[in-house]
Every structure is written in structure tokens, then in C-alpha cells.
Write a protein that holds these residues in place. Structure first.
Motif, PDB file in Angstrom:
ATOM      1  N   SER B  30     -17.437  -3.813  -4.689  1.00  0.00           N
ATOM      2  CA  SER B  30     -16.377  -3.309  -3.824  1.00  0.00           C
ATOM      3  C   SER B  30     -16.984  -2.640  -2.609  1.00  0.00           C
ATOM      4  CB  SER B  30     -15.483  -2.311  -4.578  1.00  0.00           C
ATOM      5  OG  SER B  30     -16.192  -1.140  -4.867  1.00  0.00           O
ATOM      6  N   VAL B  31     -16.186  -2.511  -1.578  1.00  0.00           N
ATOM      7  CA  VAL B  31     -16.607  -1.826  -0.364  1.00  0.00           C
ATOM      8  C   VAL B  31     -15.538  -0.807   0.018  1.00  0.00           C
ATOM      9  CG1 VAL B  31     -17.215  -2.036   2.070  1.00  0.00           C
ATOM     10  CG2 VAL B  31     -17.877  -3.838   0.458  1.00  0.00           C
ATOM     11  N   HIS B  32     -15.974   0.409   0.332  1.00  0.00           N
ATOM     12  CA  HIS B  32     -15.080   1.459   0.809  1.00  0.00           C
ATOM     13  C   HIS B  32     -15.407   1.734   2.273  1.00  0.00           C
ATOM     14  CE1 HIS B  32     -14.269   3.505  -3.322  1.00  0.00           C
ATOM     15  NE2 HIS B  32     -14.723   2.293  -3.528  1.00  0.00           N
ATOM     16  N   TRP B  33     -14.393   2.150   3.000  1.00  0.00           N
ATOM     17  CA  TRP B  33     -14.609   2.631   4.370  1.00  0.00           C
ATOM     18  C   TRP B  33     -14.063   4.053   4.499  1.00  0.00           C
ATOM     19  CZ3 TRP B  33     -17.582   0.395   7.971  1.00  0.00           C
ATOM     20  CH2 TRP B  33     -17.907  -0.969   7.801  1.00  0.00           C
ATOM     21  N   TYR B  34     -14.880   4.927   5.119  1.00  0.00           N
ATOM     22  CA  TYR B  34     -14.526   6.319   5.350  1.00  0.00           C
ATOM     23  C   TYR B  34     -14.737   6.648   6.827  1.00  0.00           C
ATOM     24  CZ  TYR B  34     -14.589   7.109   0.292  1.00  0.00           C
ATOM     25  OH  TYR B  34     -14.333   7.055  -1.062  1.00  0.00           O
ATOM     26  N   ARG B  35     -13.979   7.597   7.323  1.00  0.00           N
ATOM     27  CA  ARG B  35     -14.154   8.079   8.685  1.00  0.00           C
ATOM     28  C   ARG B  35     -14.394   9.587   8.661  1.00  0.00           C
ATOM     29  NH1 ARG B  35      -9.413   6.603  12.510  1.00  0.00           N
ATOM     30  NH2 ARG B  35      -8.298   8.201  11.321  1.00  0.00           N
ATOM     31  N   GLN B  36     -15.334  10.020   9.477  1.00  0.00           N
ATOM     32  CA  GLN B  36     -15.662  11.441   9.565  1.00  0.00           C
ATOM     33  C   GLN B  36     -15.523  11.921  11.001  1.00  0.00           C
ATOM     34  OE1 GLN B  36     -19.795  12.499   8.762  1.00  0.00           O
ATOM     35  NE2 GLN B  36     -19.181  14.442   7.857  1.00  0.00           N
ATOM     36  N   LYS B  37     -14.646  12.866  11.211  1.00  0.00           N
ATOM     37  CA  LYS B  37     -14.536  13.516  12.510  1.00  0.00           C
ATOM     38  C   LYS B  37     -15.634  14.575  12.613  1.00  0.00           C
ATOM     39  CE  LYS B  37     -10.504  11.623  13.752  1.00  0.00           C
ATOM     40  NZ  LYS B  37     -10.251  10.909  15.021  1.00  0.00           N
ATOM     41  N   LEU B  45     -10.522   5.685   4.086  1.00  0.00           N
ATOM     42  CA  LEU B  45      -9.636   4.807   4.855  1.00  0.00           C
ATOM     43  C   LEU B  45      -9.077   3.690   3.986  1.00  0.00           C
ATOM     44  CD1 LEU B  45     -11.575   4.363   8.232  1.00  0.00           C
ATOM     45  CD2 LEU B  45      -9.534   5.753   7.815  1.00  0.00           C
ATOM     46  N   MET B  46      -9.975   2.925   3.359  1.00  0.00           N
ATOM     47  CA  MET B  46      -9.526   1.804   2.563  1.00  0.00           C
ATOM     48  C   MET B  46     -10.628   1.309   1.646  1.00  0.00           C
ATOM     49  SD  MET B  46      -9.451  -1.097   5.530  1.00  0.00           S
ATOM     50  CE  MET B  46      -8.869   0.048   6.754  1.00  0.00           C
ATOM     51  N   ILE B  47     -10.205   0.549   0.634  1.00  0.00           N
ATOM     52  CA  ILE B  47     -11.141  -0.054  -0.308  1.00  0.00           C
ATOM     53  C   ILE B  47     -10.837  -1.543  -0.390  1.00  0.00           C
ATOM     54  CG2 ILE B  47      -9.592   0.520  -2.222  1.00  0.00           C
ATOM     55  CD1 ILE B  47     -12.013   0.694  -4.048  1.00  0.00           C
ATOM     56  N   LEU B  48     -11.886  -2.342  -0.501  1.00  0.00           N
ATOM     57  CA  LEU B  48     -11.734  -3.794  -0.645  1.00  0.00           C
ATOM     58  C   LEU B  48     -12.438  -4.228  -1.913  1.00  0.00           C
ATOM     59  CD1 LEU B  48     -12.566  -3.177   2.652  1.00  0.00           C
ATOM     60  CD2 LEU B  48     -11.368  -5.357   2.700  1.00  0.00           C
ATOM     61  N   LEU B  49     -11.698  -4.942  -2.739  1.00  0.00           N
ATOM     62  CA  LEU B  49     -12.207  -5.298  -4.056  1.00  0.00           C
ATOM     63  C   LEU B  49     -12.510  -6.778  -4.226  1.00  0.00           C
ATOM     64  CD1 LEU B  49      -9.807  -3.167  -6.269  1.00  0.00           C
ATOM     65  CD2 LEU B  49     -12.155  -2.658  -5.659  1.00  0.00           C
ATOM     66  N   LYS B  50     -11.910  -7.635  -3.428  1.00  0.00           N
ATOM     67  CA  LYS B  50     -12.090  -9.063  -3.657  1.00  0.00           C
ATOM     68  C   LYS B  50     -12.641  -9.747  -2.420  1.00  0.00           C
ATOM     69  CE  LYS B  50      -8.249  -9.335  -6.895  1.00  0.00           C
ATOM     70  NZ  LYS B  50      -6.944  -9.983  -7.170  1.00  0.00           N
ATOM     71  N   GLY B  51     -13.301 -10.885  -2.610  1.00  0.00           N
ATOM     72  CA  GLY B  51     -13.833 -11.620  -1.497  1.00  0.00           C
ATOM     73  C   GLY B  51     -12.741 -12.083  -0.566  1.00  0.00           C
TER      74      GLY B  51
END
Lengths: 115, 110
Positions: B30-37, B45-51
Motif C-alpha cells: 500500500s501507499v499513503h500520502w501525507y502533507r505537512q505544513k 491525505l489518502m491511502i491506495l491499496l490496489k494496483g
């Protein structure tokens, strides 16, 4: 207040001293983590824990010790601080949940300066 | 093993688009995306689990290509509020811990 809190927020210490950074969460999350953030390296995992009394090393564990006697607390100790440990330290927690849904919630961070 | 993010930094005018890439030398679960101010904690922000799956958050979307072991974050019609450092976090073995990339600093100017 609900959430994840870190203390102290700022700390200045000297080389060789012991320092403990505290982390407390009110969600009863199973998983807790310590990351350090340095320019050019992003967030690097120091230690993590799946439950009380279960801890494991991350990517950069040398010089650090953790414990987790209670689910809500996950202190990080630098037994003999070095200048290379000057950094911003983030604690995070996750409820685990469904497979792959291990979303992290971060504390506000602890900025540590070792002189 | 930390994933590799590119570019390291990007500067945009309001309304412009940008793509941030995250790649791994190991198979990703899986891949997660985060944002830091600036001066704040990273925020999920979001998570992606499938191709090939795509997710969206406001006008920010992402894709995940399992075969290529990479994910891309798309900032569309950027707004000033998109400024910050974006991190991808990867999970290699359906584990509960994440390894983060070095981050991509996004600056959106008026």
C-alpha cells in the motif's frame, strides 16, 4: 482532551545527558510509533509498538530506548544524547483496522537540540 | 527501506498542475500520502491499496501502479493552501508500519 500529545515540545540538552520524550494518546490505539525528521531524510522510523509490552526496532534505533507499559503511553529515551540526535521527533498512533488501513495520526512533535 | 520521491521541490503558480512521484525497489502493498505544513505535524491525505487505483482529496488525486512499484500524486489547479511538504509512506508486507520518503516541498505562489 482527546488526541495524541507530546511533551516537551522543545528541549535543549547537553551531550551525554539522558532525555525522555513523552507520548500519550487517548484513543486506545494499538499501534504507536516514533519517527525523527531531519532535512533531506524525511521521516525515519526509530521504534514502534503493536501493543503494551511489545516493541520493535525501526530503521534508525541506535541510541534510543522505548517502553510501553500502558497502551496509551510510549516514551522515547535517549540514554546518552549526542549532537547527531538533534532533530524533530514525532510520535504517531494507529488503530490498525482493516488490512492496509493503518492510517497514522501524528503528535505535534518535540524539537530536541543537543549541544 | 525508504521509498524515493521526486522531485525534491516544485514551485507553482496558482492554477498550475504538478506531479509527485514515489518509487520503491521492493514490492509495495500500500501507499499513503501525507502533507505537512511548515511547523506542523504531517496529516493524512489518502491511502491506495490496489494496483491502478486512484483516490482523490479535493483536487489532489493519486494513482498506484503495483507492477512498477510506484505511486504518483497529482496536484490539479493548485491553490495556495496546497503549499507544504508531501510525503509518501509505503507498506511492503501488509505490515502496520510505514517507511516514508524524503518528501517533496511544494510552494504555490499567487
Amino acid at each position: 482532551d482527546a488526541g495524541i500529545t507530546q511533551s516537551p515540545r522543545y528541549k535543549i540538552t547537553e551531550t551525554g545527558r539522558q532525555v525522555t520524550l513523552m507520548c500519550h494518546q487517548t484513543w486506545s490505539h494499538s499501534y504507536m510509533f516514533w519517527y525523527r525528521q531531519d532535512l533531506g531524510h524525511g521521516l525515519r522510523l526509530i521504534y514502534y509498538s503493536a501493543a503494551a509490552d511489545i516493541t520493535d526496532k525501526g530503521e534508525v534505533p541506535d541510541g534510543y530506548v522505548v517502553s510501553r507499559s500502558k497502551t496509551e503511553n510510549f516514551p522515547l529515551t535517549l540514554e546518552s544524547a549526542t549532537r547527531s540526535q538533534t532533530s524533530v521527533y514525532f510520535c504517531a498512533s494507529s488503530g490498525g483496522g482493516l488490512t492496509g488501513a493503518n492510517v497514522l495520526t501524528f503528535g505535534a512533535g518535540s524539537r530536541l537540540t543537543v549541544l | 527501506q525508504q521509498p524515493v520521491q521526486s522531485p525534491q521541490a516544485v514551485i507553482l503558480r496558482e492554477g498550475e498542475d504538478a506531479v509527485i512521484n514515489c518509487s520503491s525497489s521492493k514490492a509495495l502493498y500500500s501507499v499513503h500520502w501525507y502533507r505537512q505544513k511548515h511547523g506542523e505535524a504531517p496529516v493524512f491525505l489518502m491511502i491506495l491499496l490496489k494496483g491502478g487505483e486512484q483516490k482523490g482529496h479535493e483536487k489532489i488525486s493519486a494513482s498506484f501502479n503495483e507492477k512498477k512499484q510506484q505511486s504518483s500524486l497529482y496536484l490539479t489547479a493548485s491553490q495556495l493552501s496546497y503549499s507544504g511538504t508531501y510525503f509518501c509512506g509505503t507498506d511492503f508486507v501488509n505490515d502496520y508500519k510505514l517507511s516514508f520518503g524524503a518528501g517533496t516541498t511544494v510552494t504555490v505562489r499567487a
